[in-house]
Design a protein around this motif. Structure first.
Motif, PDB file in Angstrom:
ATOM      1  N   UNK A  39       0.823  -1.206   0.000  1.00 50.35           N
ATOM      2  CA  UNK A  39       0.000   0.000   0.000  1.00 50.35           C
ATOM      3  C   UNK A  39       0.853   1.250   0.000  1.00 50.35           C
ATOM      4  N   UNK A  40       1.889   1.284   0.826  1.00 54.00           N
ATOM      5  CA  UNK A  40       2.759   2.463   0.894  1.00 54.00           C
ATOM      6  C   UNK A  40       3.504   2.655  -0.419  1.00 54.00           C
ATOM      7  N   UNK A  41       3.958   1.563  -1.018  1.00 53.31           N
ATOM      8  CA  UNK A  41       4.646   1.663  -2.308  1.00 53.31           C
ATOM      9  C   UNK A  41       3.714   2.204  -3.387  1.00 53.31           C
ATOM     10  N   UNK A  42       2.457   1.775  -3.360  1.00 49.85           N
ATOM     11  CA  UNK A  42       1.467   2.269  -4.315  1.00 49.85           C
ATOM     12  C   UNK A  42       1.254   3.763  -4.154  1.00 49.85           C
ATOM     13  N   UNK A  43       1.143   4.216  -2.910  1.00 51.61           N
ATOM     14  CA  UNK A  43       0.916   5.639  -2.659  1.00 51.61           C
ATOM     15  C   UNK A  43       2.134   6.475  -3.036  1.00 51.61           C
ATOM     16  N   UNK A  44       3.318   5.943  -2.767  1.00 57.65           N
ATOM     17  CA  UNK A  44       4.536   6.682  -3.081  1.00 57.65           C
ATOM     18  C   UNK A  44       4.678   6.908  -4.581  1.00 57.65           C
ATOM     19  N   UNK A  93       9.338   1.739   8.865  1.00 52.81           N
ATOM     20  CA  UNK A  93       9.664   3.059   9.406  1.00 52.81           C
ATOM     21  C   UNK A  93      10.318   3.925   8.330  1.00 52.81           C
ATOM     22  N   UNK A  94      11.261   3.367   7.614  1.00 53.23           N
ATOM     23  CA  UNK A  94      11.959   4.134   6.580  1.00 53.23           C
ATOM     24  C   UNK A  94      11.011   4.585   5.475  1.00 53.23           C
ATOM     25  N   UNK A  95      10.086   3.716   5.096  1.00 50.71           N
ATOM     26  CA  UNK A  95       9.176   4.063   3.999  1.00 50.71           C
ATOM     27  C   UNK A  95       8.216   5.173   4.404  1.00 50.71           C
TER      28      UNK A  95
END
Length: 263
Positions: A39-44, A93-95
């Motif tokens: 999900x975070x990768x998609x948003x980024x 945390x890093x993402x």
């Protein structure tokens, strides 16, 4: 079919991630980590996203690691917890810190273990008045992970960080606000309303400038004053060429509300 471990919404520049294991107080499993990572990768990668709001479903924000997901039996050699940090908690945390827009965390209940430190990786933390933060690691013979040993002394000072980490006492949302651990404590029935209002504000704000503000503030502890002044110079030079800066100045001179695009 089992329910997803997280819920993701993305509309009008506002992304909302909800930890979605309410029956387990949203404790982490490998499946949740993998869904959250995707999900975070998609948003980024989505240029339309201007802000992320992270919260939990049900009566708690996150109880940390689901110990049933990595149970240790008497006589076993144990598990490699360092691998868990390397694969899941560290990258998470890093993402969050690397996202090019503000990240708001709305802590809606108990935040324990990794769940107490995950909000600290976000940019602004709101907590319901009934919420609490508990560094439970000391009760398991462990250290505060998910950035806990980094965030705590920087936010509340060494003395309070030591007390939280070594005693594992519950810290109320009001106390967390007084100590500077979080941005604001709000009444329970106002938490999500205030969080969404803040998200809407950021969705209309100059996103490129906010991302640069995050980056320069987070870089500060590792820099000398001359190094930080140089970083400010270089960052301002780049932002001075942005569309949002031009729009902000034009709107000010024309005495109207700016229409920022995040560019």
């Amino acid at each position: 079919m089992s329910s997803p471990s997280i819920l993701l919404e993305n509309r009008d520049g506002i992304a909302v991630i909800t930890l979605n294991r309410p029956d387990k107080l949203n404790s982490f499993t490998v499946a949740m980590h993998l869904e959250l990572r995707d999900a975070i990768a998609t948003l980024q990668a989505d240029p339309s996203v201007r802000v992320l709001l992270l919260t939990g479903a049900g009566r708690g924000f996150c109880a940390g690691q689901d110990l049933g997901d990595r149970a240790v039996k008497p006589g076993d050699d144990g598990v490699d917890l360092g691998e868990s940090i390397d694969k899941y908690y560290g990258p998470l945390v890093k993402s969050l810190r690397a996202l090019p827009f503000p990240v708001i965390c709305a802590v809606n209940g108990v935040a324990a273990g990794a769940g107490a430190n995950l909000p600290l990786a976000c940019d602004i933390v709101l907590a319901a008045r009934s919420a609490s933060f508990v560094e439970v690691f000391c009760k398991l013979g462990l250290i505060p992970d998910t950035g806990g040993t980094y965030f705590l002394p920087r936010l509340v000072g060494t003395a309070r960080a030591m007390g939280m980490a070594l005693l594992g006492e519950k810290i109320s949302a009001e106390q967390a606000e007084r100590w500077g651990l979080i941005w604001k404590c709000v009444d329970d029935d106002q938490l999500m309303e205030e969080a969404h209002a803040m998200a809407a504000h950021f969705a209309r704000a100059p996103t490129k400038g906010l991302a640069a503000t995050k980056a320069t503030l987070y870089a500060s502890p590792a820099h000398t004053l001359p190094e930080q002044l140089d970083l400010e110079r270089d960052t301002m030079r780049a932002l001075g060429r942005s569309r949002d800066y031009r729009e902000g100045v034009t709107a000010f001179l024309e005495k109207r509300a700016p229409q920022f695009t995040g560019q």
